[in-house]
Design a protein around this motif. Sequence first.
Motif, PDB file in Angstrom:
ATOM      1  N   PRO A 231       0.828  -1.207   0.000  1.00  0.00           N
ATOM      2  CA  PRO A 231       0.000   0.000   0.000  1.00  0.00           C
ATOM      3  C   PRO A 231       0.860   1.254   0.000  1.00  0.00           C
ATOM      4  CG  PRO A 231       0.130  -0.900   2.215  1.00  0.00           C
ATOM      5  CD  PRO A 231       0.918  -1.832   1.333  1.00  0.00           C
ATOM      6  N   LYS A 232       0.309   2.302  -0.576  1.00  0.00           N
ATOM      7  CA  LYS A 232       0.966   3.601  -0.458  1.00  0.00           C
ATOM      8  C   LYS A 232       0.627   4.155   0.923  1.00  0.00           C
ATOM      9  CE  LYS A 232       1.475   8.131  -2.439  1.00  0.00           C
ATOM     10  NZ  LYS A 232       1.307   9.045  -3.543  1.00  0.00           N
ATOM     11  N   LEU A 233       1.629   4.537   1.695  1.00  0.00           N
ATOM     12  CA  LEU A 233       1.401   4.933   3.082  1.00  0.00           C
ATOM     13  C   LEU A 233       1.852   6.351   3.362  1.00  0.00           C
ATOM     14  CD1 LEU A 233       2.622   1.590   4.659  1.00  0.00           C
ATOM     15  CD2 LEU A 233       0.274   2.352   4.470  1.00  0.00           C
ATOM     16  N   GLY A 234       2.256   7.066   2.360  1.00  0.00           N
ATOM     17  CA  GLY A 234       2.695   8.438   2.624  1.00  0.00           C
ATOM     18  C   GLY A 234       2.883   9.184   1.332  1.00  0.00           C
ATOM     19  N   LEU A 235       3.067  10.493   1.530  1.00  0.00           N
ATOM     20  CA  LEU A 235       3.146  11.427   0.407  1.00  0.00           C
ATOM     21  C   LEU A 235       4.189  11.013  -0.630  1.00  0.00           C
ATOM     22  CD1 LEU A 235       1.927  14.158  -0.283  1.00  0.00           C
ATOM     23  CD2 LEU A 235       3.762  15.248   0.994  1.00  0.00           C
TER      24      LEU A 235
ATOM     25  N   LYS B  89       9.494   6.069   6.451  1.00  0.00           N
ATOM     26  CA  LYS B  89       9.149   6.714   7.726  1.00  0.00           C
ATOM     27  C   LYS B  89       9.067   5.753   8.903  1.00  0.00           C
ATOM     28  CE  LYS B  89       7.080  11.104   6.794  1.00  0.00           C
ATOM     29  NZ  LYS B  89       5.791  11.450   6.205  1.00  0.00           N
TER      30      LYS B  89
ATOM     31  N   VAL C  62       5.571  -0.781   9.316  1.00  0.00           N
ATOM     32  CA  VAL C  62       4.111  -0.808   9.313  1.00  0.00           C
ATOM     33  C   VAL C  62       3.630  -2.239   9.105  1.00  0.00           C
ATOM     34  CG1 VAL C  62       2.046   0.061   8.153  1.00  0.00           C
ATOM     35  CG2 VAL C  62       4.074   1.515   8.315  1.00  0.00           C
TER      36      VAL C  62
ATOM     37  N   GLU D  27      -2.241  -5.413   6.790  1.00  0.00           N
ATOM     38  CA  GLU D  27      -3.269  -6.384   7.150  1.00  0.00           C
ATOM     39  C   GLU D  27      -3.736  -7.163   5.930  1.00  0.00           C
ATOM     40  OE1 GLU D  27      -6.157  -3.770   8.836  1.00  0.00           O
ATOM     41  OE2 GLU D  27      -5.026  -3.525  10.706  1.00  0.00           O
TER      42      GLU D  27
ATOM     43  N   VAL E 158       5.444   0.365  -4.560  1.00  0.00           N
ATOM     44  CA  VAL E 158       4.048   0.585  -4.180  1.00  0.00           C
ATOM     45  C   VAL E 158       3.154  -0.016  -5.262  1.00  0.00           C
ATOM     46  CG1 VAL E 158       2.263   2.370  -4.010  1.00  0.00           C
ATOM     47  CG2 VAL E 158       4.399   2.639  -2.763  1.00  0.00           C
TER      48      VAL E 158
ATOM     49  N   ALA F 257      -4.341   3.901  -0.938  1.00  0.00           N
ATOM     50  CA  ALA F 257      -3.408   2.772  -0.757  1.00  0.00           C
ATOM     51  C   ALA F 257      -2.971   2.218  -2.110  1.00  0.00           C
ATOM     52  CB  ALA F 257      -4.061   1.681   0.089  1.00  0.00           C
TER      53      ALA F 257
ATOM     54  N   GLY G 184      -1.837   5.923   6.172  1.00  0.00           N
ATOM     55  CA  GLY G 184      -0.474   5.422   6.289  1.00  0.00           C
ATOM     56  C   GLY G 184       0.074   5.555   7.702  1.00  0.00           C
TER      57      GLY G 184
END
Lengths: 81, 320
Positions: free
Chosen positions: A8-12, A43, A46, A49, A69, B31, B247
């Motif tokens: 998953p993309k989790l940040g900018l 960062k 994580v 899930e 990603v 996501a 995130g």
Amino acid sequence: MRVRVKIPKLGLTMTEATILEWRKSVGDAVTAGEPLVVIETEKADVEVEAPASGTLVEILGAVKQVCPVGGAIAVIELPGA
Amino acid sequence: MREPTRDQALRIYRTMHLIRRFEERVAECFAAAEIPGFIHLAVGQESVPATVCALLERDDLVGATHRGHGQVLAKGAEPRRVMAELFGRATGYCRGKGGSMHLCAMDLGVLGTNGVVGANLPIAVGTALAAQVRATRQVTVGFFGDGAANTGAAHEALNLAAVWDLPVVFVCENNLYAEFTPQAVHTKGTSIAARAAAYGMRGVQVDGNDVPALFDAAAEAVDAARSGAGPTLLEAMTYRWRGHHEGDPMAYRAKDELEAWRAKDAIPRFRAWLVERGMLAADEDERLVGAVAAEVDDATEFARRSPWPAPEAALEDVHA
Ligand SMILES: Cc1ncc(C[n+]2csc(CCOP(=O)(O)OP(=O)(O)O)c2C)c(N)n1
Ligand SMILES: [Mg+2]
């Protein structure tokens, strides 16, 4: 039916992640929402899930592997498939 | 106690479902790297904007926050154009150049979501002053968070609004956290509404997940603003279910805290209230939930197939 687990993309600015630890093994039953794998991003570490309930039938991302990603790292087979 | 009419109640209920579904979809799309930027979702807090905005007229105004998709949808924004804005597409409310935190729709009175915490409140005071000067009877609602309550901008806004008896309702969505900091660490005392006394305005703290109680308090605040009786500080206690931003691994809070708040989910609580009053039959509920799901699917597909803004348009709509 099979569902692919993706990074998953989790940040900018996140573009990739490193697989740190699988919490499940191939053949294990998994429940949607249950921690499946720990990934390291720029960062933080994580927990990703399980996106669906079923059986973990394939692990595509090995520990220490860097994955983009959106890249598939595992496959879950849904019951009744 | 003021109760919502059947129409208002069903509108609130539908809007809560819409916001929930919309935000969950945004989480999935973010996501999957379909949405650029930083995203703050309001899953768990839907009841607050849904209830407050059900009391507003179309030409009333709303100053929204960085967690503002629900506030914008509740004011009547089309899911298609909100989703397209989040996707950065030319069909969005700001032609794809505003995104999640700079989304405005002036024809609906949406003054904008705002990435600068607290900065929407002085803007809300400005439109309230304009309405007072022009005697338009428009009410402005300024949403803000428990963290924003401690900004200088919030203090200035609350003070001026009280001094000038402006037609504004300050709605604090107190979700008990500012980013990763719990309220007990950033604020001494447990009532932001209690500050109202010092400003010389009405202050009410209410369970934000209890729609009828919130409706009662918000109706009084909106009526007061509209009738010239000045501002109210309305503090709605609620909780965000997801991270501060998408995130965020939420390492700073215990899982049982989240579970306790999930048990207080406003949606089933309000559904029970509606059913008890004979306002919602089982088949109507199913239809409503299905229609909302279809609307969000449609909005997502609309955003996906919409064009990007043209590079030549980069300098249009730019004010400096
Ligand atoms: C003026 C300003 N300071 C700091 C930030 C960084 N920031 C973004 S959200 C946030 C917390 C806001 O908390 P709250 O007002 O409770 O809103 P919530 O995120 O809980 O909805 C902070 C400090 C900012 N965007 N603007
Ligand atoms: Mg907060």
